[in-house]
Design an enzyme around this catalytic site. Structure first.
Site, PDB file in Angstrom:
ATOM      1  N   GLY A 260       6.632  -2.111   5.975  1.00  0.00           N
ATOM      2  CA  GLY A 260       8.010  -2.586   5.969  1.00  0.00           C
ATOM      3  C   GLY A 260       8.994  -1.688   6.685  1.00  0.00           C
TER       4      GLY A 260
ATOM      5  N   GLU B 218       0.805  -1.209   0.000  1.00  0.00           N
ATOM      6  CA  GLU B 218       0.000   0.000   0.000  1.00  0.00           C
ATOM      7  C   GLU B 218       0.848   1.273   0.000  1.00  0.00           C
ATOM      8  OE1 GLU B 218      -4.066  -1.580   2.018  1.00  0.00           O
ATOM      9  OE2 GLU B 218      -2.485  -1.013   3.382  1.00  0.00           O
TER      10      GLU B 218
ATOM     11  N   CYS C 251       6.574  -5.621  15.511  1.00  0.00           N
ATOM     12  CA  CYS C 251       6.199  -4.722  16.608  1.00  0.00           C
ATOM     13  C   CYS C 251       4.766  -5.063  17.014  1.00  0.00           C
ATOM     14  CB  CYS C 251       6.318  -3.259  16.175  1.00  0.00           C
ATOM     15  SG  CYS C 251       8.001  -2.837  15.685  1.00  0.00           S
TER      16      CYS C 251
ATOM     17  N   ASN D 201      -3.710   3.591  16.016  1.00  0.00           N
ATOM     18  CA  ASN D 201      -4.807   3.211  15.124  1.00  0.00           C
ATOM     19  C   ASN D 201      -5.087   1.731  15.302  1.00  0.00           C
ATOM     20  OD1 ASN D 201      -5.343   5.670  13.642  1.00  0.00           O
ATOM     21  ND2 ASN D 201      -3.246   5.433  12.900  1.00  0.00           N
TER      22      ASN D 201
ATOM     23  N   SER E 137      11.265   5.379  15.335  1.00  0.00           N
ATOM     24  CA  SER E 137      10.077   4.924  16.066  1.00  0.00           C
ATOM     25  C   SER E 137      10.495   4.511  17.471  1.00  0.00           C
ATOM     26  CB  SER E 137       9.454   3.739  15.326  1.00  0.00           C
ATOM     27  OG  SER E 137       8.986   4.181  14.076  1.00  0.00           O
ATOM     28  N   LEU E 138      10.230   5.368  18.425  1.00  0.00           N
ATOM     29  CA  LEU E 138      10.734   5.140  19.783  1.00  0.00           C
ATOM     30  C   LEU E 138       9.722   4.359  20.619  1.00  0.00           C
ATOM     31  CD1 LEU E 138      13.388   5.845  21.014  1.00  0.00           C
ATOM     32  CD2 LEU E 138      12.426   7.989  21.831  1.00  0.00           C
TER      33      LEU E 138
HETATM   34  N1  SAH Z   1       9.173   0.251   9.844  1.00  0.00           N
HETATM   35  C1  SAH Z   1       9.312   1.647   9.987  1.00  0.00           C
HETATM   36  C2  SAH Z   1       8.420   2.454   9.076  1.00  0.00           C
HETATM   37  C3  SAH Z   1       6.997   1.988   8.884  1.00  0.00           C
HETATM   38  S1  SAH Z   1       5.897   2.144  10.228  1.00  0.00           S
HETATM   39  C4  SAH Z   1       9.121   2.062  11.435  1.00  0.00           C
HETATM   40  O1  SAH Z   1       8.695   1.247  12.226  1.00  0.00           O
HETATM   41  O2  SAH Z   1       9.463   3.196  11.741  1.00  0.00           O
HETATM   42  C5  SAH Z   1       5.564   3.896  10.284  1.00  0.00           C
HETATM   43  C6  SAH Z   1       5.142   4.398  11.657  1.00  0.00           C
HETATM   44  O3  SAH Z   1       3.817   3.943  12.004  1.00  0.00           O
HETATM   45  C7  SAH Z   1       6.057   3.909  12.758  1.00  0.00           C
HETATM   46  O4  SAH Z   1       6.378   4.945  13.654  1.00  0.00           O
HETATM   47  C8  SAH Z   1       5.207   2.880  13.433  1.00  0.00           C
HETATM   48  O5  SAH Z   1       5.640   2.639  14.720  1.00  0.00           O
HETATM   49  C9  SAH Z   1       3.840   3.499  13.346  1.00  0.00           C
HETATM   50  N2  SAH Z   1       2.758   2.544  13.600  1.00  0.00           N
HETATM   51  C10 SAH Z   1       2.767   1.216  13.385  1.00  0.00           C
HETATM   52  N3  SAH Z   1       1.582   0.677  13.754  1.00  0.00           N
HETATM   53  C11 SAH Z   1       0.813   1.697  14.207  1.00  0.00           C
HETATM   54  C12 SAH Z   1      -0.542   1.775  14.691  1.00  0.00           C
HETATM   55  N4  SAH Z   1      -1.309   0.710  14.763  1.00  0.00           N
HETATM   56  N5  SAH Z   1      -1.007   2.995  15.044  1.00  0.00           N
HETATM   57  C13 SAH Z   1      -0.232   4.093  14.918  1.00  0.00           C
HETATM   58  N6  SAH Z   1       1.034   4.068  14.457  1.00  0.00           N
HETATM   59  C14 SAH Z   1       1.559   2.887  14.102  1.00  0.00           C
HETATM   60 FE1  SF4 Z   2       7.599  -2.426  13.422  1.00  0.00          FE
HETATM   61 FE2  SF4 Z   2       7.691  -0.626  11.424  1.00  0.00          FE
HETATM   62 FE3  SF4 Z   2       7.842  -3.258  10.908  1.00  0.00          FE
HETATM   63 FE4  SF4 Z   2       5.538  -2.221  11.737  1.00  0.00          FE
HETATM   64  S1  SF4 Z   2       6.564  -1.756   9.818  1.00  0.00           S
HETATM   65  S2  SF4 Z   2       6.504  -4.141  12.476  1.00  0.00           S
HETATM   66  S3  SF4 Z   2       6.260  -0.628  13.147  1.00  0.00           S
HETATM   67  S4  SF4 Z   2       9.332  -2.050  12.070  1.00  0.00           S
END
Ligand code: SAH
Ligand code: SF4
Length: 369
Positions: free
Chosen positions: A168, A91, A115, A299, A222-223
């Protein structure tokens, strides 16, 4: 054998054409036709010598991933679903705002990092996207939005910003991501400024160092947690690269970054990471890094174990950071009526890990009354 020219940046295309005795300026011309003008038909590349056009027709093509659906949200956000073959779909989301248009692109079919609050992670991992599939999202959406190539002097681009925040982990697909980034920055291709292209990472420390050395762009990290115990649970890659190492990597990145701060993303999870105490701990753990905070309301997605923090909690959390003079924004949720909000991007992934099978059982249990 036919090569897909969307896989090549300027250096790659120059080398490819050199094998056929062509000069470097030919590569620049071809790049301009493909990326600036969105042209895939070699016959239409009128200022290219007939002999080269014939060679290209014989051995090359321009094949972007195919758009299989295109949904418009009430707020103007548009979500594109691309078929990338083998039963996988990814997407891409376009977010129009007054002063800019941001395209959020994917770099992998699924994600292996798992995550606990992320819908992409929950689907498991299939494979890395190719350069053509990463840059192809930009190529296709540009056309779908009706970008007028004659006005493509970069300043009037409909897509002014790109964020690698779709499906990703970009730094787990580093080579292809860097090649695609080079195309985004190249004046003969998309001509975006380094400051307007943002890589978001969950914190792959060695790859952060390589990105810094090879193609520094704006960085978001992403902390999501102020201490290792909680972060180990939410962002499992923390077990390999804990907070102290991550903070040091951020500072090394800043030595060469186009912006003088790192953006820390922090998803607001009710009762998990959103207390006053955790906000203060966050200030402490990030104390040595020049940074901004972007709070992301969680979300939900089917089967997710978390709830979003209530609005007053998010405001209070933000206040504590702001009182310490840290610029803090709270992300407006966009496109949630079409499941295009952060972390809702699910696409469709044929999981090659065993994760989905386990999750389907979990989902079933959650859904069954
Ligand atoms: N993999 C990378 C980039 C893609 S995710 C990363 O993790 O940074 C992009 C952002 O969306 C990240 O900060 C991630 O933690 C956040 N994210 C993932 N799932 C989410 C959710 N359900 N609600 C809000 N933010 C979310
Ligand atoms: Fe974690 Fe980013 Fe991969 Fe989602 S897309 S599992 S937030 S590293």
């Amino acid at each position: 054998m036919s090569v897909n020219l969307l896989d090549f940046d300027a250096a790659g295309l120059t080398a490819l054409l050199a094998e056929h005795g062509e000069k470097p300026f030919r590569a620049r011309q071809v790049l301009r036709w493909i990326h600036r003008f969105g042209q895939s038909d070699f016959d239409a590349m009128t200022d290219i010598a007939r002999s080269l056009r014939d060679k290209l027709k014989a051995g090359a093509s321009v094949i972007p991933p195919v758009i299989v659906s295109d949904k418009l949200s009430d707020d103007g956000t548009r979500k594109f679903l691309f078929d990338v073959g083998g039963g996988n779909a990814i997407e891409t989301v376009f977010i129009p705002e007054d002063e800019r248009g941001t395209l959020c692109i994917s770099t992998q079919a699924g994600c292996a990092l798992d995550c606990s609050f992320c819908s992409t992670g929950k689907q498991g991992f299939n494979r890395n996207l190719t350069v053509a599939e990463i840059i192809g999202q930009l190529w296709q959406v540009n056309q779908a939005l009706g970008a007028d190539p004659r006005r493509a002097d970069h300043s009037e681009r409909i897509i002014s910003n790109v964020v690698l925040m779709g499906m990703g982990e970009p730094l787990a697909n580093l080579e292809n991501t860097i090649t695609a980034l080079r195309l985004m920055l190249d004046d003969n291709a998309y001509g975006l400024s380094r400051r307007r292209v943002t890589v978001s990472t969950s914190g792959l420390v060695p790859a952060m160092d390589r990105l810094r050395d090879e193609c520094p762009v704006a960085l978001a990290v992403s902390l999501h947690a102020p201490d290792d115990t909680l972060r180990d649970q939410l962002v499992p890659i923390n077990r390999k690269y804990p907070l102290r190492e991550l903070m040091a990597a951020c500072n090394r990145y800043l030595q060469k970054a186009p912006r003088d701060f790192v953006t820390f993303e922090y998803v607001m999870l009710d009762g998990v990471n959103d207390s006053d105490r955790q906000a203060r701990e966050l200030l402490e753990v990030t104390r040595k890094v020049s940074c901004k905070f972007n709070l992301i309301p969680f979300n939900p997605f089917p089967g997710s174990p978390y709830r979003c923090s209530p609005a007053h909690r998010i405001r209070r959390f933000a206040e504590i950071l702001i009182d310490a003079n840290i610029v803090t924004t709270t992300r407006r949720t966009r496109g949630d009526d079409i499941d295009a909000a952060c972390g809702q991007l699910a696409g469709q992934v044929l999981d090659r890990t065993q994760r989905t099978a386990r999750r389907i059982i979990d989902l079933h249990e959650v859904r069954t009354p």
